[in-house]
Design a protein around this motif. Sequence first.
Motif, PDB file in Angstrom:
ATOM      1  N   GLU A 225       0.831  -1.207   0.000  1.00 28.42           N
ATOM      2  CA  GLU A 225       0.000   0.000   0.000  1.00 28.42           C
ATOM      3  C   GLU A 225       0.864   1.253   0.000  1.00 28.42           C
ATOM      4  O   GLU A 225       0.572   2.225  -0.704  1.00 28.42           O
ATOM      5  CB  GLU A 225      -0.927  -0.007   1.216  1.00 28.42           C
ATOM      6  CG  GLU A 225      -2.094  -0.962   1.093  1.00 28.42           C
ATOM      7  CD  GLU A 225      -2.997  -0.933   2.320  1.00 28.42           C
ATOM      8  OE1 GLU A 225      -2.631  -0.340   3.355  1.00 28.42           O
ATOM      9  OE2 GLU A 225      -4.088  -1.518   2.233  1.00 28.42           O
TER      10      GLU A 225
ATOM     11  N   VAL B  25       3.953   1.563  -1.158  1.00 27.65           N
ATOM     12  CA  VAL B  25       4.569   1.710  -2.483  1.00 27.65           C
ATOM     13  C   VAL B  25       3.553   2.247  -3.485  1.00 27.65           C
ATOM     14  O   VAL B  25       3.859   3.134  -4.279  1.00 27.65           O
ATOM     15  CB  VAL B  25       5.153   0.349  -2.941  1.00 27.65           C
ATOM     16  CG1 VAL B  25       5.472   0.381  -4.416  1.00 27.65           C
ATOM     17  CG2 VAL B  25       6.378  -0.011  -2.133  1.00 27.65           C
ATOM     18  N   LEU B  26       2.329   1.720  -3.427  1.00 30.34           N
ATOM     19  CA  LEU B  26       1.283   2.209  -4.330  1.00 30.34           C
ATOM     20  C   LEU B  26       0.987   3.688  -4.081  1.00 30.34           C
ATOM     21  O   LEU B  26       0.799   4.460  -5.027  1.00 30.34           O
ATOM     22  CB  LEU B  26       0.021   1.372  -4.169  1.00 30.34           C
ATOM     23  CG  LEU B  26       0.045   0.006  -4.860  1.00 30.34           C
ATOM     24  CD1 LEU B  26      -1.224  -0.775  -4.519  1.00 30.34           C
ATOM     25  CD2 LEU B  26       0.197   0.102  -6.338  1.00 30.34           C
TER      26      LEU B  26
ATOM     27  N   VAL C 180       3.053   5.921  -2.904  1.00 32.54           N
ATOM     28  CA  VAL C 180       4.184   6.703  -3.419  1.00 32.54           C
ATOM     29  C   VAL C 180       4.106   6.793  -4.943  1.00 32.54           C
ATOM     30  O   VAL C 180       4.300   7.864  -5.526  1.00 32.54           O
ATOM     31  CB  VAL C 180       5.520   6.070  -2.949  1.00 32.54           C
ATOM     32  CG1 VAL C 180       6.678   6.643  -3.739  1.00 32.54           C
ATOM     33  CG2 VAL C 180       5.716   6.273  -1.469  1.00 32.54           C
ATOM     34  N   VAL C 181       3.800   5.667  -5.600  1.00 31.19           N
ATOM     35  CA  VAL C 181       3.699   5.668  -7.066  1.00 31.19           C
ATOM     36  C   VAL C 181       2.575   6.600  -7.523  1.00 31.19           C
ATOM     37  O   VAL C 181       2.745   7.393  -8.453  1.00 31.19           O
ATOM     38  CB  VAL C 181       3.482   4.226  -7.582  1.00 31.19           C
ATOM     39  CG1 VAL C 181       3.046   4.238  -9.033  1.00 31.19           C
ATOM     40  CG2 VAL C 181       4.742   3.402  -7.401  1.00 31.19           C
ATOM     41  N   VAL C 182       1.420   6.523  -6.855  1.00 35.73           N
ATOM     42  CA  VAL C 182       0.294   7.391  -7.214  1.00 35.73           C
ATOM     43  C   VAL C 182       0.673   8.852  -6.993  1.00 35.73           C
ATOM     44  O   VAL C 182       0.362   9.718  -7.824  1.00 35.73           O
ATOM     45  CB  VAL C 182      -0.956   7.000  -6.389  1.00 35.73           C
ATOM     46  CG1 VAL C 182      -2.020   8.083  -6.464  1.00 35.73           C
ATOM     47  CG2 VAL C 182      -1.505   5.672  -6.882  1.00 35.73           C
ATOM     48  N   ASP C 183       1.368   9.134  -5.899  1.00 35.69           N
ATOM     49  CA  ASP C 183       1.788  10.517  -5.623  1.00 35.69           C
ATOM     50  C   ASP C 183       2.738  11.015  -6.713  1.00 35.69           C
ATOM     51  O   ASP C 183       2.595  12.140  -7.198  1.00 35.69           O
ATOM     52  CB  ASP C 183       2.458  10.579  -4.250  1.00 35.69           C
ATOM     53  CG  ASP C 183       2.747  11.993  -3.820  1.00 35.69           C
ATOM     54  OD1 ASP C 183       1.849  12.855  -3.919  1.00 35.69           O
ATOM     55  OD2 ASP C 183       3.896  12.247  -3.396  1.00 35.69           O
ATOM     56  N   VAL C 184       3.679  10.166  -7.110  1.00 39.96           N
ATOM     57  CA  VAL C 184       4.629  10.572  -8.156  1.00 39.96           C
ATOM     58  C   VAL C 184       3.891  10.793  -9.477  1.00 39.96           C
ATOM     59  O   VAL C 184       4.148  11.772 -10.191  1.00 39.96           O
ATOM     60  CB  VAL C 184       5.746   9.508  -8.296  1.00 39.96           C
ATOM     61  CG1 VAL C 184       6.512   9.708  -9.587  1.00 39.96           C
ATOM     62  CG2 VAL C 184       6.673   9.529  -7.106  1.00 39.96           C
ATOM     63  N   VAL C 185       2.964   9.914  -9.807  1.00 41.71           N
ATOM     64  CA  VAL C 185       2.208  10.060 -11.063  1.00 41.71           C
ATOM     65  C   VAL C 185       1.384  11.343 -11.028  1.00 41.71           C
ATOM     66  O   VAL C 185       1.341  12.092 -12.016  1.00 41.71           O
ATOM     67  CB  VAL C 185       1.317   8.815 -11.296  1.00 41.71           C
ATOM     68  CG1 VAL C 185       0.306   9.078 -12.399  1.00 41.71           C
ATOM     69  CG2 VAL C 185       2.168   7.599 -11.625  1.00 41.71           C
TER      70      VAL C 185
ATOM     71  N   GLU D  51       2.022  14.037  -9.279  1.00 41.42           N
ATOM     72  CA  GLU D  51       2.950  15.171  -9.405  1.00 41.42           C
ATOM     73  C   GLU D  51       3.392  15.355 -10.857  1.00 41.42           C
ATOM     74  O   GLU D  51       3.488  16.481 -11.347  1.00 41.42           O
ATOM     75  CB  GLU D  51       4.177  14.944  -8.503  1.00 41.42           C
ATOM     76  CG  GLU D  51       3.898  15.032  -7.018  1.00 41.42           C
ATOM     77  CD  GLU D  51       3.560  16.443  -6.568  1.00 41.42           C
ATOM     78  OE1 GLU D  51       4.120  17.418  -7.092  1.00 41.42           O
ATOM     79  OE2 GLU D  51       2.704  16.549  -5.676  1.00 41.42           O
TER      80      GLU D  51
END
Length: 141
Positions: free
Chosen positions: A75, A77-78, A80-85, A87
């Motif tokens: 969760e 990692v997901l 963080v990935v969603v936040d990066v996407v 951004e």
Amino acid sequence: ELVLLVVLVELLVVEVVVVLDVVVVELVLLLLVVLLVELVLLVVLVELLVLVVVVVLVVVVVELVLLVLEVLLVELVLLVVVDVVVELVLLVVVLDVLLVELVLLVVLVELLVVEVVVVLDVVVVELVLLLLVVLLVELVL
């Protein structure tokens, strides 16, 4: 002698009965000892079974905790990935807006250049007209 023989036989019978009683008592005691040993072994086996069950339960709890930690890590990692996407998408949107503003600025500069050219054309036409008027006036004079 016969009486003594009967008494001796009776004594022998009593002795045999006493010996048999002792043997029976010893057998009962031996049986009790065997039963006690079996009971102790049964208690030890039950304690071992309880220990095995406790160990299995501890292993299951540890596995469950590890599984929960793994799910939480996924969760995270997901997230963080969603936040990066998100951004990156916001950065692309900001860059698009900046590009549109740049295009609008170029269009405004072009319009300003066209306006300056038109004004200069008008000034040149007015100067030509003024020159014609001056020439006309000189001709008339």
